[in-house]
Scaffold this motif. Structure first.
Motif, PDB file in Angstrom:
ATOM      1  N   ILE A   5       0.856  -1.176   0.000  1.00 26.39           N
ATOM      2  CA  ILE A   5       0.000   0.000   0.000  1.00 26.39           C
ATOM      3  C   ILE A   5       0.896   1.230   0.000  1.00 26.39           C
ATOM      4  N   ALA A   8       0.508   4.663   3.024  1.00 23.01           N
ATOM      5  CA  ALA A   8      -0.746   4.209   3.617  1.00 23.01           C
ATOM      6  C   ALA A   8      -0.867   4.535   5.094  1.00 23.01           C
ATOM      7  N   ILE A 350      -6.006   3.151   2.866  1.00 20.62           N
ATOM      8  CA  ILE A 350      -5.891   2.980   1.415  1.00 20.62           C
ATOM      9  C   ILE A 350      -6.185   4.275   0.661  1.00 20.62           C
ATOM     10  N   HIS A 358      -2.826   5.279  -7.439  1.00 19.39           N
ATOM     11  CA  HIS A 358      -2.297   4.449  -6.355  1.00 19.39           C
ATOM     12  C   HIS A 358      -3.426   3.929  -5.466  1.00 19.39           C
ATOM     13  N   SER A 362      -4.458  -0.045  -4.751  1.00 19.16           N
ATOM     14  CA  SER A 362      -4.659  -0.626  -3.423  1.00 19.16           C
ATOM     15  C   SER A 362      -6.010  -1.324  -3.330  1.00 19.16           C
TER      16      SER A 362
END
Length: 633
Positions: A5, A8, A350, A358, A362
């Protein structure tokens, strides 16, 4: 933290709040004590107070401003090529250069060169020395520090503002049950919030003013001409200028205050990172327990937080459920001994990715990992509303949704939800409760009607409007009136006796077995007519349609099933009549649904209906009122 992740990490305030609540929860004596623990941040006053570094910035910022605007300088020397009349001092190197560069000659007279351009000495102000580098780099460090503090305070102020907004929402149209739940939640926090909004807002305004003053220093000579990348230790060497000059000495004191705060904060963040994942897992368990309470369940027994041990739950109609934490920290939902769902705590945020791409990566990774699970799965993660808001609409739905189904090749379609939770968002328990309602109620509402009784060759019932023969089954199409079940049992026994008298052949089921199937069908019908919103035992109006049904409770709740005109799939609906009849024109996105409906919905109502309730199919997302309703989803 979880791998795969990008960026994150939740905000520092959320992490600190969850770790704080984790310590409160683990200090509880039993499960009932967990339910009594306030899961909203109980006190934010310590965030509102000026820290020692804040006070030092207030005291020493004038000295930093003075140094940046009117610094000490040193005399710098540089050689520049100028026109000959402008040259004031010509170094030896200038004469040497002139001899070898004839293009700089204006001409030659007899035995001497007449120069056109000469290399001259120029004296300049030099700001790029150690003490000024300290000042320039301190500006950057204070900007980062103040930016973080301001972000935390804005998050807290928004949380306190949400409490006020929800307090005002109590006056709006909503179900009695949602108003009562909201009142209980607000009772935990609103009184304290009234005294906290002022200090938080005052401190925020003061820090914003300081941050503006610090940002203005980016146009100063020191900031633009001193090296802001030169290595400077936390502990400054005591130079004559830092010790002997009043303004520079105060800059040194401010640097040391920042360095002390930064070192302490680094230690604190390391501790939070170490504790956060187990803290979030325990917080998620507590939120699941709170969500079951929202749905009307009561805890009957169970341990506090022991792997593999069962926490018993019972709903308002007597159905027994259970919770069990597994070795991998998942929370399993049990019906009897069968696992019907799993709540998966995911301690990474997330929505904190640097870009929507991105965030999408995730989400896709989580769907691949958990979407093909053998049971329905709800992922809970520490998310913040301000991070979801800038995302594209479709992605906003993906990071906060429930009531849809994942379909992987070779696996049955299972419910799959993704739910953001935070101690700073009062809707968190309602979100999880809505996901659990889908798991506990949607399958029952959608698949159990009409209850079926296998048709035995010797069972030929008398005509009844609520019992019809279809294929190899009898279908029960409405609840039996008092006494009808007893008469049906007697009829089965009479048919059984008559069949035995005229035939000696074997058959598949005895009278008692058929009666057991009738009792099971009646129990199923009872489950279908149990009000999902209230534990009342009053009359429920039941209407059977061709392949769907509709119920209405005296509390105003309505539920049943609908068929999508687009994909032809059947789906469950639930609403509190007074709310949906008032219109939901602003119902767009998961956060708006939390505020308007909370946990009291299954398929989402169309926000633009007029004469009757219409819903969006959770399978294909087509609205029942489309295209006339103008609904965009």
């Amino acid at each position: 933290m979880n791998e795969g992740i990008v960026n994150a990490e939740p905000s520092a305030v959320v992490m600190a709040s969850i770790v704080y609540l984790y310590r409160q929860i683990t200090g509880a004596d039993d499960v009932h004590s967990i339910l009594d623990t306030p899961l909203l941040v109980p006190d934010v006053a310590h965030h509102a107070r000026l820290t020692p570094l804040d006070a030092d910035i207030v005291e020493f910022l004038p000295a930093l401003t003075g140094v940046c605007r009117q610094p000490h300088d040193r005399l710098g020397v540089e050689h520049v090529l100028v026109r000959a009349p402008q040259a004031r001092r010509v170094p030896v190197a200038g004469l040497t250069r002139l001899a070898s560069h004839s293009e700089d000659w204006a001409g030659v007279e007899f035995d001497r060169v007449i120069p056109e351009r000469l290399l001259s000495v120029r004296y300049t102000d030099d700001y790029d020395f150690y003490e000024n580098q300290v000042a320039a780099q301190l500006v950057d460090r204070l900007r980062r520090y103040l930016g973080g503090r301001i972000g935390d305070l804005r998050l807290l102020l928004r949380h306190l503002g949400d409490l006020s907004r929800y307090g005002a929402a109590l006056e709006g149209k909503q179900s009695y049950w949602k108003r009562r739940r909201l009142s209980n939640l607000l009772a935990e926090a609103v009184e304290a919030a009234k005294d906290q909004v002022g200090p938080v807002a005052e401190t925020l305004k003061r820090l914003e003013d300081l941050n503006e003053d610090v940002n203005l220093l980016r146009s100063s000579p020191v900031y633009n001409r001193a090296n802001r990348r030169a290595p400077i230790p936390y502990r400054l060497p005591r130079t004559n200028l830092l010790m002997g000059n009043y303004r520079y000495h105060r800059i040194a004191l401010l640097w040391e205050a920042w360095a002390l705060r930064d070192a302490d904060q680094s230690v604190l963040l390391k501790e939070q990172h170490r504790d956060f994942e187990p803290a979030f897992n325990t917080y998620a368990l507590a939120m699941v327990l709170r969500a079951f309470g929202v749905l009307g369940f009561e805890v009957v027994n169970g341990p506090l937080d022991e792997i593999g041990e069962r926490i018993g739950l019972v709903d308002g109609h007597g159905t027994q459920y259970g919770l069990r934490m597994t070795a991998d920290e998942h929370v399993e939902v049990l019906l009897g001994e069968e696992t019907i769902a799993a709540v998966v705590p995911f301690s990474s945020d997330i929505t904190a990715g640097p870009s929507s791409d991105h965030v999408q990566e995730s989400v896709d990774a989580l769907l691949r990992k958990h979407g093909a699970a053998a049971v329905s799965t709800v992922i809970v993660y520490p998310g913040d509303r301000s991070e979801r808001a800038p995302l594209p609409r479709r992605l906003q739905d993906q990071v906060h949704w429930t009531g849809r189904f994942s379909a992987f090749s070779g696996t049955p379609r299972q419910l799959f939800g993704m739910v953001p939770v935070s101690p700073l968002e009062i809707e968190s328990a309602e979100r999880i409760a809505r996901s659990l309602r889908w798991i506990l109620h949607a399958t029952r509402l959608q698949q159990l009607f009409p209850p079926r009784i296998p048709a035995e060759p010797w069972v030929q019932f008398k005509p009844r409007p609520w019992l019809r023969r279809q294929d190899q089954d009898w279908h029960l199409t409405k609840p039996m009136a008092p006494g009808e079940l007893g008469r049906l049992r007697d009829e089965i026994r009479t048919l059984d006796s008559a069949y035995i008298a005229r035939s000696l052949s074997t058959r598949r089921a005895s009278a008692e077995e058929v009666i057991a199937q009738v009792d099971a069908a009646e129990e199923t019908m009872r489950l279908l007519t149990n009000c999902p919103l209230c534990p009342g035992t009053g009359p429920v109006a039941f209407e059977a349609r061709s392949s769907t049904y509709h119920c209405q409770c005296e509390c105003g709740a309505q539920w049943g099933t609908r068929i999508c005109g687009s994909c032809k799939e059947q789906f469950p609906v639930l609403w509190a009549g007074k709310i949906i009849e008032s219109g939901l024109a602003d119902l767009m996105g998961g956060d708006a649904i939390d505020a308007a409906l909370g946990s009291e919905t299954l398929a989402l109502p169309c926000p633009n209906f007029s004469d009757r309730a219409r819903f969006k199919c959770p399978w294909c997302e087509t609205c029942q009122g489309a295209p006339a309703c103008g609904c965009d989803r």
